[in-house]
Design an enzyme around this catalytic site. Sequence first.
Site, mmCIF file in Angstrom:
data_model
loop_
_atom_site.group_PDB
_atom_site.id
_atom_site.type_symbol
_atom_site.label_atom_id
_atom_site.label_comp_id
_atom_site.label_asym_id
_atom_site.label_seq_id
_atom_site.Cartn_x
_atom_site.Cartn_y
_atom_site.Cartn_z
ATOM 1 N N CYS A 54 -2.117 6.103 18.010
ATOM 2 C CA CYS A 54 -1.914 6.524 19.394
ATOM 3 C C CYS A 54 -3.277 6.458 20.077
ATOM 4 O O CYS A 54 -4.197 7.190 19.695
ATOM 5 C CB CYS A 54 -1.381 7.957 19.390
ATOM 6 S SG CYS A 54 -1.176 8.693 21.014
ATOM 7 N N CYS A 92 -1.900 0.743 24.363
ATOM 8 C CA CYS A 92 -1.015 1.867 24.054
ATOM 9 C C CYS A 92 -0.055 1.335 23.013
ATOM 10 O O CYS A 92 0.479 0.224 23.165
ATOM 11 C CB CYS A 92 -0.275 2.301 25.320
ATOM 12 S SG CYS A 92 1.100 3.439 25.006
#
Length: 269
Positions: free
Chosen positions: A70, A183
């Site tokens: 992440c 992302c």
Amino acid sequence: MNIAFFDSGIGGLTVLQEAMRRLPGENFLYFADTLHVPYGTKTLEEVKRYVQESVQLVMKEPVQALVVACNTGTSAAIEELRSTYDHIPVIGMEPAVKPAVRRSHEAGRRVLVFATELTLSLSKYHDLVDRVDDHKVVDSMPLPELVQYCEQLQFAPQQIEAYFRGKLGGINLDVYGTIVLGCTHFPYYKNILRHLLPPHIELIDGTGGTVDRLCTMLGLPKVQPEEGASVKTQASSPVPPITFMCSDRNPAYLDKMARALAYLQSLQA
Ligand code: DGL
């Protein structure tokens, strides 16, 4: 070895999938912070807290390495995680700006970074860009809706293409040589983007580099794909054991993770 992956939701499965392909002999644990997804639209303090709480739960399991799959969680909390859990390797992720700048500069073009609002607002990202962007070619664009679409398993090309057309409509794409998917939710849309973008634009993400780093930290042999490039899953490769966990303990989410992983595998087929 038991290797843990952590993300706010299903984004980190894009990294897990690559690790499964490259390390078929290992065991994997995947934790999604379903109580708090998405992270990218929350404050730094909130995300720091959510990451710490999630990783505390992960660390109750016998894990030998943690991949913070992440970019937002890494930007917010990687230093704290590394100092709290200094007994195992803690591998983070950051947008692959460096290879993107190198490649685009060679082609005389600019770089566009897609990431979450929080990632793009934090000093970790600005420091990274300052370090590598000598020729001031990096532009950034948050795509908060894309995380939501992904969490809703919305992969229908028409809807997503319309979304991207809206986002990119006012932009002269000719000037860009590389788009960075900063992302881990975004590689789900790689094929749709590929179809939409002019062919000269290269898409890169940090998936391969992160798994390389994991292999190095664990002293495991690594297959070396091109930096930032995705790697095809071999249909014949065995699926290693994965333990799925999520913070709201909702069994429906476990089913969603399995469906998301199957979708990712279908993209590679
Ligand atoms: N997948 C995450 C990232 O790489 C977080 C997205 C979100 O929760 O907003 O940034």
